[in-house]
Every structure is written in structure tokens, then in C-alpha cells.
Motif scaffolding. Structure first.
Motif, PDB file in Angstrom:
ATOM      1  N   TYR A  14      -0.263  15.268  -9.639  1.00  0.00           N
ATOM      2  CA  TYR A  14       0.330  16.173  -8.658  1.00  0.00           C
ATOM      3  C   TYR A  14       1.281  15.447  -7.699  1.00  0.00           C
ATOM      4  O   TYR A  14       1.828  16.073  -6.783  1.00  0.00           O
ATOM      5  N   MET A  15       1.478  14.163  -7.885  1.00  0.00           N
ATOM      6  CA  MET A  15       2.194  13.372  -6.893  1.00  0.00           C
ATOM      7  C   MET A  15       3.611  13.872  -6.635  1.00  0.00           C
ATOM      8  O   MET A  15       4.010  14.101  -5.483  1.00  0.00           O
ATOM      9  N   ASP A  16       4.395  14.040  -7.675  1.00  0.00           N
ATOM     10  CA  ASP A  16       5.784  14.463  -7.479  1.00  0.00           C
ATOM     11  C   ASP A  16       5.857  15.889  -6.934  1.00  0.00           C
ATOM     12  O   ASP A  16       6.687  16.192  -6.064  1.00  0.00           O
ATOM     13  N   ASN A  32       4.872  14.196   6.417  1.00  0.00           N
ATOM     14  CA  ASN A  32       3.729  15.116   6.335  1.00  0.00           C
ATOM     15  C   ASN A  32       2.907  14.904   5.066  1.00  0.00           C
ATOM     16  O   ASN A  32       2.075  15.740   4.702  1.00  0.00           O
ATOM     17  N   VAL A  33       3.096  13.764   4.381  1.00  0.00           N
ATOM     18  CA  VAL A  33       2.326  13.427   3.181  1.00  0.00           C
ATOM     19  C   VAL A  33       1.474  12.196   3.452  1.00  0.00           C
ATOM     20  O   VAL A  33       1.987  11.165   3.894  1.00  0.00           O
ATOM     21  N   PHE A  46       0.591   7.250  -4.624  1.00  0.00           N
ATOM     22  CA  PHE A  46       1.162   6.216  -3.774  1.00  0.00           C
ATOM     23  C   PHE A  46       2.448   6.643  -3.078  1.00  0.00           C
ATOM     24  O   PHE A  46       2.955   5.923  -2.222  1.00  0.00           O
ATOM     25  N   LYS A  47       2.980   7.810  -3.401  1.00  0.00           N
ATOM     26  CA  LYS A  47       4.231   8.245  -2.783  1.00  0.00           C
ATOM     27  C   LYS A  47       3.975   9.027  -1.500  1.00  0.00           C
ATOM     28  O   LYS A  47       3.215   9.988  -1.493  1.00  0.00           O
ATOM     29  N   THR A  61       2.765  -1.068  -5.497  1.00  0.00           N
ATOM     30  CA  THR A  61       3.560  -0.754  -4.315  1.00  0.00           C
ATOM     31  C   THR A  61       2.717  -0.124  -3.222  1.00  0.00           C
ATOM     32  O   THR A  61       3.050  -0.221  -2.041  1.00  0.00           O
ATOM     33  N   ALA A  62       1.607   0.502  -3.614  1.00  0.00           N
ATOM     34  CA  ALA A  62       0.759   1.136  -2.610  1.00  0.00           C
ATOM     35  C   ALA A  62       0.067   0.124  -1.730  1.00  0.00           C
ATOM     36  O   ALA A  62      -0.409   0.448  -0.652  1.00  0.00           O
ATOM     37  N   ALA A  63      -0.022  -1.120  -2.185  1.00  0.00           N
ATOM     38  CA  ALA A  63      -0.715  -2.137  -1.405  1.00  0.00           C
ATOM     39  C   ALA A  63      -0.061  -2.358  -0.054  1.00  0.00           C
ATOM     40  O   ALA A  63      -0.670  -2.877   0.875  1.00  0.00           O
TER      41      ALA A  63
END
Length: 361
Positions: free
Chosen positions: A98-100, A126-127, A120-121, A9-11
């Protein structure tokens, strides 16, 4: 915990995302959260080198802070909250797990910028996210491994079965096989990012199988320390940092994660008012993946071949995933001359043809 990976999904977001630039700042407080100790000699060490580059670049215009060995999970959310409350303007969270927590805390502090490594999130404006194309370096290492093995057995110490790691395994094997059709690859899963004892045990297991060239996707120098005990019979590579203390052998080259330029760029953008949300995935060409010195333990012709491959990747004239390539089950993947789309790489969950064994679930 899973740390450094991106999903397919990050693509959709591997470009600057744009948005409204921020106002200029006279001084920035830049904070870093590390999954391991700064003395790990690998992943966290190299991120901390990036922090030092920020300090050197901006001097009194920047204040830095960091916390090391922060577990992935609830502890990370607590640490991030404390950093935001302490006045950090930008917080770099340097592990996938650490993503969530990054996104949860970002929702509560919309005026603080959060930069998440290898995730990828981007649930909030601001992320931002950033990563490096480590598989390009694995292609260079695989070329050296295929040329240098005397037993035709090469090894790979894997951390967790996530796309980033599988990408590295496949690239390493593909390029070893290109220069040595007889090569066989053994993979040992350590299920850790930093545990010198486990990493040493993984290296011992490979050496016991007759492996004489070892690549690792874990963070300590333990695999090289084990190789050093073989009196030159086994060679390996620095991982994440140069690990130069093991030159000229067993460490014959390295993949160096060069985070400093990215950190300088992002902090600088806050200072000059050009900061925007972004998603970055750079490699050798962008300078985030460096190939450490190939030492004189490698014959000149092999060194020249590996450096030529590095330079072709940097120039964009060669992609490490260029067909024809099949999947492990023999099904077609890439046709002659076709290169892998980023989406395929970012969601990679299969071995290429010729690798034995299964990817753990």
C-alpha cells in the motif's frame, strides 16, 4: 505483491521525525485498510485486534472503520480515497504494497494523517511509518527449533524474498545453529501472504523432506494444521497471532504482533494534540513483538533457555545479529562482538553462512 518490508534507506528515519504538533481533537475517526480477511488467524487478525484496543481505550471519543481483503495496487488507492472523503482523520494502511497508494492519496488530503505499516516512504508531512522487529522473535524460535529437532532438519515457509523475510530466516537459522551445530535449514517459498492451500502444500513439502520443526512467515494457520496431522512428529509456531487453538502441540510458542499499543498511542496523540510525523521500529523491548506461551510440550530446560534469550533481547544485553557472522559465500560480515547496523538489516538480501540454496530474485 510485496508487503511487509523496509529498505536500507529507512534506517535514516528510525526515530520520531518531529514537526509541529496538531491541535487537540474532541473525536477521532480512525480507519484501517487490511490486506487479508480479519479471520485469517494471523497478520490481519492481529491488526484488527489493535483496532479493538483503540475502541476499548477511547470509547465514544473514537469512531472506527475498516475494509478487509483490499488488493495492493489501484484498488488500494480507490479505498483510501473513499476513506479520506468519508471523514477519516487517521488511516492505517497495514501492508507494504500500500506504500505508493498511501503517499499518492496523502498528497491529495493533507489534513488526513496516514500511517503505513512496514513501508519506508514518507513523501508528505502527513505520512508516518511503523514496523516491528520480528527477527527478534525468530531468534527465540530458532533456539527452540535447534533444541527440539530429532532429525536435525528444520524448515521455514517464506512468503516473498524481501528483507523482512530474509531477516527472519537468518535469525531463525543462526540461533538454531548456536544450540545444535548439526542443524540444517530448508526454505520453501510460498509467494503468498495468505493462501491456506499454498501454505499447506509448503508445509507438506517440508515434512516430506524430513523436517520436524516448521516456522512460517505467512498468515494462516494451515502450516500448523498440517503439522497436527503428524501425531506429534512435527511441531511449529504461531505466526503474527498466538494461534492458541493448536496448543500445546504442534504450536509450542508464537510470535504475536502486538499493534494495539501503537494504535492507541497514535490515536491518543491526535486527541490530545501531541501528534507528530514519526517512523517507529519496535521489538520485544517495546512490546510490539511478544513471545507467546512456550507450552509444556517443550522441556523445562529448553523453555528456560528460550525465555532467557527473550529477556536478554528485551533488556538490550543481547542482539540477535552479533558477530562473528559470515555471509553465505564465506565473506566476513560481522566481527566478534559486533552487532548489525539497522541499515544492514533493513536492506538484507543475503543468507548467512550455512544456509543452502539461493534467495529468489
Amino acid at each position: 505483491m510485496k508487503r511487509r518490508t523496509l529498505l536500507a534507506t529507512a534506517a535514516l528515519g528510525l526515530i520520531a521525525l518531529g514537526g509541529t504538533a496538531e491541535a487537540q481533537m474532541e473525536k477521532v475517526k480512525a480507519c484501517f485498510v487490511y490486506v487479508g480477511p480479519i479471520g485469517d488467524g494471523g497478520w490481519t487478525f492481529q491488526h484488527h485486534e489493535g483496532l479493538k484496543q483503540v475502541q476499548a481505550e477511547f470509547g465514544d471519543k473514537v469512531e472506527t472503520a475498516y475494509q478487509e481483503s483490499v488488493p495492493e495496487g489501484a484498488d488500494a488507492e480507490r479505498v483510501l480515497t473513499q476513506m479520506a472523503l468519508s471523514g477519516c482523520n487517521i488511516i492505517f494502511t497495514t501492508s507494504f504494497g500500500y506504500m505508493d497508494a498511501t503517499n499518492a492519496v496523502a498528497a491529495k488530503f493533507p489534513d488526513v494523517k496516514f500511517e503505513h505499516a512496514t513501508g519506508f516512504k514518507r513523501d508528505h508531512p502527513n505520512v508516518s511509518t511503523y514496523n516491528a522487529r520480528f527477527y527478534e522473535g525468530r531468534a527465540v524460535q530458532g533456539t527452540i527449533a535447534g533444541r527440539m529437532t530429532k532429525t536435525n532438519k528444520i524448515g521455514y515457509i517464506a512468503s516473498f524474498p524481501i528483507p523482512e523475510v530474509v531477516m527472519g530466516i537468518n535469525s531463525y537459522f543462526i540461533h538454531a545453529k548456536k544450540v545444535n551445530p548439526n542443524v540444517e535449514l530448508s526454505v520453501v517459498w510460498a509467494y503468498t501472504w495468505f493462501d491456506p492451500a499454498k501454505e499447506a502444500d509448503a508445509a507438506k513439502a517440508l515434512i516430506d523432506q524430513g523436517v520436524d520443526v516448521i516456522a512460517s512467515h505467512t498468515d494462516s494457520t494451515a502450516p500448523l494444521a498440517e503439522a497436527a496431522k503428524t501425531n506429534g512428529a512435527v511441531i511449529g509456531f504461531g505466526q503474527a497471532s498466538d494461534m492458541a487453538e493448536y496448543k500445546p502441540s504442534p504450536r509450542v510458542s508464537s510470535i504475536i504482533d502486538n499493534w494495539g499499543p501503537y494504535y492507541v498511542k497514535r490515536v491518543g496523540a491526535l486527541l490530545d494534540g501531541t501528534y507528530e510525523q514519526a517512523d517507529a521500529w519496535e521489538g520485544i523491548a517495546g512490546g510490539e513483538v511478544l513471545i507467546g506461551e512456550i507450552t509444556d510440550a517443550i522441556p523445562a530446560e529448553v523453555k528456560a533457555e528460550a525465555e532467557a534469550l527473550r529477556d536478554a533481547i528485551a533488556a538490550g544485553t543481547y542482539h540477535p545479529y552479533t558477530g562473528p557472522l559470515k555471509k553465505q559465500d564465506g565473506s566476513d560480515w560481522l566481527a566478534e562482538g559486533q552487532t548489525a547496523p539497522d541499515g544492514d538489516l533493513l536492506g538484507m538480501n543475503f543468507y548467512v553462512e550455512g544456509i543452502t540454496g539461493d534467495i529468489p530474485k
